[in-house]
Scaffold this motif. Structure first.
Motif, mmCIF file in Angstrom:
data_model
loop_
_atom_site.group_PDB
_atom_site.id
_atom_site.type_symbol
_atom_site.label_atom_id
_atom_site.label_comp_id
_atom_site.label_asym_id
_atom_site.label_seq_id
_atom_site.Cartn_x
_atom_site.Cartn_y
_atom_site.Cartn_z
ATOM 1 N N MET A 133 6.883 29.176 15.997
ATOM 2 C CA MET A 133 6.655 28.441 17.200
ATOM 3 C C MET A 133 7.252 27.003 17.306
ATOM 4 O O MET A 133 7.779 26.734 18.036
ATOM 5 C CB MET A 133 4.956 28.025 17.396
ATOM 6 N N PHE A 134 7.287 26.615 15.905
ATOM 7 C CA PHE A 134 8.074 25.217 16.029
ATOM 8 C C PHE A 134 9.350 25.281 16.424
ATOM 9 O O PHE A 134 9.845 24.275 17.037
ATOM 10 C CB PHE A 134 7.892 24.552 14.487
ATOM 11 N N VAL A 135 10.211 26.157 15.793
ATOM 12 C CA VAL A 135 11.843 26.361 15.955
ATOM 13 C C VAL A 135 12.242 26.354 17.538
ATOM 14 O O VAL A 135 12.799 25.241 17.911
ATOM 15 C CB VAL A 135 12.049 27.499 15.347
ATOM 16 N N PRO A 136 11.639 27.044 18.337
ATOM 17 C CA PRO A 136 12.056 26.843 19.734
ATOM 18 C C PRO A 136 11.553 25.692 20.580
ATOM 19 O O PRO A 136 12.304 25.014 21.257
ATOM 20 C CB PRO A 136 11.622 28.404 20.501
ATOM 21 N N LEU A 137 10.521 25.272 19.999
ATOM 22 C CA LEU A 137 9.833 23.983 20.833
ATOM 23 C C LEU A 137 10.838 22.676 20.440
ATOM 24 O O LEU A 137 11.159 21.941 21.079
ATOM 25 C CB LEU A 137 8.522 23.699 20.504
ATOM 26 N N TRP A 138 11.129 22.739 18.870
ATOM 27 C CA TRP A 138 11.717 21.568 18.450
ATOM 28 C C TRP A 138 13.303 21.504 19.066
ATOM 29 O O TRP A 138 13.878 20.488 19.510
ATOM 30 C CB TRP A 138 11.735 21.535 16.983
ATOM 31 N N LEU A 139 13.875 22.708 19.169
ATOM 32 C CA LEU A 139 15.148 22.939 19.726
ATOM 33 C C LEU A 139 15.075 22.556 21.189
ATOM 34 O O LEU A 139 16.137 21.605 21.587
ATOM 35 C CB LEU A 139 15.623 24.299 19.534
ATOM 36 N N THR A 140 14.127 22.673 21.977
ATOM 37 C CA THR A 140 14.154 22.409 23.341
ATOM 38 C C THR A 140 13.923 20.778 23.603
ATOM 39 O O THR A 140 14.440 20.468 24.423
ATOM 40 C CB THR A 140 12.933 23.208 24.171
ATOM 41 N N PHE A 141 13.113 20.437 22.795
ATOM 42 C CA PHE A 141 12.280 18.763 23.406
ATOM 43 C C PHE A 141 12.999 18.006 22.265
ATOM 44 O O PHE A 141 12.783 16.806 22.627
ATOM 45 C CB PHE A 141 11.052 19.102 23.134
ATOM 46 N N SER A 142 13.597 18.230 21.227
ATOM 47 C CA SER A 142 14.192 17.273 20.576
ATOM 48 C C SER A 142 15.900 17.448 20.083
ATOM 49 O O SER A 142 16.398 16.693 20.390
ATOM 50 C CB SER A 142 13.638 17.406 18.934
ATOM 51 N N LEU B 202 16.525 32.037 7.790
ATOM 52 C CA LEU B 202 16.994 33.324 8.501
ATOM 53 C C LEU B 202 16.540 33.447 9.972
ATOM 54 O O LEU B 202 17.041 33.803 10.898
ATOM 55 C CB LEU B 202 17.055 34.502 7.628
ATOM 56 N N TYR B 203 15.068 33.330 9.924
ATOM 57 C CA TYR B 203 14.462 33.146 11.028
ATOM 58 C C TYR B 203 14.660 32.283 12.170
ATOM 59 O O TYR B 203 15.110 32.650 13.212
ATOM 60 C CB TYR B 203 12.876 33.021 10.785
ATOM 61 N N ALA B 204 15.060 30.984 11.480
ATOM 62 C CA ALA B 204 15.484 29.914 12.533
ATOM 63 C C ALA B 204 16.846 29.959 13.037
ATOM 64 O O ALA B 204 17.131 30.006 14.371
ATOM 65 C CB ALA B 204 15.794 28.540 11.783
ATOM 66 N N PHE B 205 17.583 30.874 12.118
ATOM 67 C CA PHE B 205 19.129 30.931 12.734
ATOM 68 C C PHE B 205 19.123 32.010 13.785
ATOM 69 O O PHE B 205 19.792 31.955 15.000
ATOM 70 C CB PHE B 205 19.889 31.624 11.562
ATOM 71 N N ALA B 206 18.111 32.981 13.936
ATOM 72 C CA ALA B 206 18.113 34.361 14.769
ATOM 73 C C ALA B 206 17.371 33.583 16.086
ATOM 74 O O ALA B 206 18.001 33.803 17.280
ATOM 75 C CB ALA B 206 17.526 35.505 14.423
ATOM 76 N N ALA B 207 16.390 32.805 16.004
ATOM 77 C CA ALA B 207 15.627 32.296 16.998
ATOM 78 C C ALA B 207 16.364 31.254 17.943
ATOM 79 O O ALA B 207 16.297 31.190 19.055
ATOM 80 C CB ALA B 207 14.355 31.732 16.500
ATOM 81 N N VAL B 208 17.062 30.319 17.081
ATOM 82 C CA VAL B 208 17.916 29.585 17.745
ATOM 83 C C VAL B 208 19.158 30.201 18.720
ATOM 84 O O VAL B 208 19.244 29.753 19.953
ATOM 85 C CB VAL B 208 18.590 28.635 16.763
#
Length: 489
Positions: free
Chosen positions: A173-182, A70-76
């Motif tokens: 922290m991991f979710v926005p970083l991985w979305l951005t750089f991967s 659920l958190y990942a969905f909102a953060a993305v």
């Protein structure tokens, strides 16, 4: 009338009605189907994978696992509209990356959708010819919505490798970083006009961008986070098998939007993609179940879900590009090869044993995604490829000509995605580790949800523990029935 205020809709010049917001290029059917497809993908995430994760894990991790999704969905969502959409589909910054810009202004969002924004360099074509662009008959807002659901699903699928021990603050922290750089690198390279797109690597709906990257990224992250407690690795039974099947069913049905929306239109290719998706998933599930019966003498429900998943993943790179008989062949491959890597290779390869991939995402997504991409290089039918993206002139190996070249391109494209994800995920984990621990404390690992969130999934205890009224504040709320049965007042 010099002082008259002209409605904004009329200022656009191509809007037929200020009240209805209908432009001369808008196709209501295509727009409706694309938004429905995006919503079906959203249902795959919440509630689909939220339910699947929350029920397939041990009871003490139900809340944490569901909340990671659920958190990942909102953060993305917030990252996507703020900078990540244009990094994936905007103007080129590097051959594999777009420029970071917000997708929030009305001028951008209500304009006609156009992909990719970068210049085309197709071999034999005219450099920079705008007619090579994909211009669906709906606004950019719909396109941003559709592709955000892809991005969110990717992070949630990756989370399956990390359930049951990752520090939630590290996950934040991991979710926005991985979305951005991967994620944005794979999306731009293969879909947004990057170098793999120009070269002609085929990824119809995310076999590489989504599944291969989440499988590899999840495996690498699992290595850096570390394993669950030994007793959790040895016994990690689902807390609710029926709810697990409910989540799996939502995932399967939602795949109609996942693959059916990628032609960017409600057209014949969309219909074929949905049909092939169901054919491949059903075949894969049956093959996996048969192998379980043959070698273990029991049909595993969890195994059936894994077989369903590998079938859905395998068909994704070529869902609208292969004939339906090929979808059956791909289903047989996806029901057997990942089964072999999970049940045989995994138990004999030290590296796979060392890394604690909770849900086996490496096998169900990375192996199946690579398999699907390679199979697309074999079975992609020229006429169907031309329907999907006319400028590519692609064909699979079995159709002769330069079909062998397509298979080589598919394999090389997969190696780029694998290599980038290994590097990017490693760096991200090391950076996050400098700020907060990647793994939960030993106390949190022993207790689970109550220690991490102060909440539990079920009011009553399970797993063999006795329910002690004095520990849960209900001692004054129980009255004895004549029959000896207790009732909550």
């Amino acid at each position: 009338m010099p002082n008259t205020v002209i409605p904004f809709a009329y200022q656009l010049g191509n809007v037929t009605s200020a009240r209805s917001g209908v432009t001369e290029w808008l196709n209501k059917g295509d727009n409706a189907w694309q938004m429905i497809s995006a919503t079906l993908m959203g249902v795959q995430s919440v509630p689909g994978l939220v339910i699947l994760y929350g029920s397939i894990v041990k009871k003490k991790w139900a809340v944490n696992s569901a909340f990671m999704a659920l958190y990942a969905f909102a953060a993305v969502w917030i990252c996507w509209v703020t900078w990540a959409y244009n990094m994936s589909f905007g103007e080129q910054l590097l051959p594999f990356w777009g420029k970071a810009r917000p997708a929030l202004g009305q001028k951008f969002l209500i304009a006609r959708a156009r992909l990719p924004a970068s210049t085309h360099f197709y071999e034999g074509g005219n450099k920079g010819v705008e007619t090579d662009m994909i211009e669906p008959f709906y606004p950019m807002a719909t396109m941003v919505y559709f592709h955000c659901e892809f991005a969110a699903l990717t992070l949630i699928m990756l989370a399956g490798s990390l359930l049951g021990r990752m520090n939630f603050k590290a996950w934040m922290m991991f979710v926005p970083l991985w979305l951005t750089f991967s994620y944005t690198v794979g999306a731009f390279s293969l879909w947004g006009g990057g170098f793999l797109f120009h070269w002609g690597v085929i990824d119809f709906s995310g076999g590489y961008v989504i599944h291969l990257s989440s499988g590899v990224g999840g495996f690498v992250a699992a290595y850096w986070v570390g394993p669950r407690l030994t007793k959790d690795r040895q016994r990690f039974t689902p807390n609710n098998v029926l709810l697990m099947l409910t989540g799996a069913g939502l995932l399967w049905m939602g795949w109609a939007g996942f693959n059916g929306g990628d032609p960017y239109s409600a057209n014949v290719d969309s219909s074929l993609a949905i049909l092939n998706t169901n054919i491949c998933a059903a075949t894969s599930l049956l093959v996996w179940t048969c192998l379980d019966v043959i070698f273990f003498e029991k049909p595993s429900v969890i195994g059936a879900v894994q077989g369903m998943m590998t079938g859905l993943v395998c068909i994704t790179p070529g869902a609208g590009l292969v004939q339906s008989w090929a979808a059956i062949v791909m289903g047989m491959m996806s029901g057997s090869v990942p089964w072999f890597t999970m049940m045989v290779v995994h138990k004999r390869w030290t590296l796979l044993q060392k890394v604690d991939d909770t849900m086996g995402v490496f096998h169900t997504h990375a192996v199946a995604g690579f398999l699907g991409g390679a199979a697309t290089g074999i079975f992609a039918e020229p006429t169907l490829c031309n329907l999907f993206l006319p400028v590519t002139h692609s064909r699979g190996l079995i159709y002769g000509g330069d079909g062998g070249t397509q298979l080589i391109k598919q394999v090389v494209g997969a190696f780029f995605v694998i290599g980038w994800n290994i590097m990017a995920t490693t760096i991200i984990c090391l950076v996050v580790r400098l700020v907060v621990p990647l793994r939960m404390s030993e106390e949190q690992l022993k207790i689970g949800d109550d220690a991490v969130h102060g909440e539990e999934a079920y009011a009553l205890w399970g797993d063999g523990e006795k329910f002690d009224l004095t520990k849960h504040g209900h001692g004054q709320d129980i009255e004895e029935m004549p029959s000896g049965v207790t009732q909550m007042v």
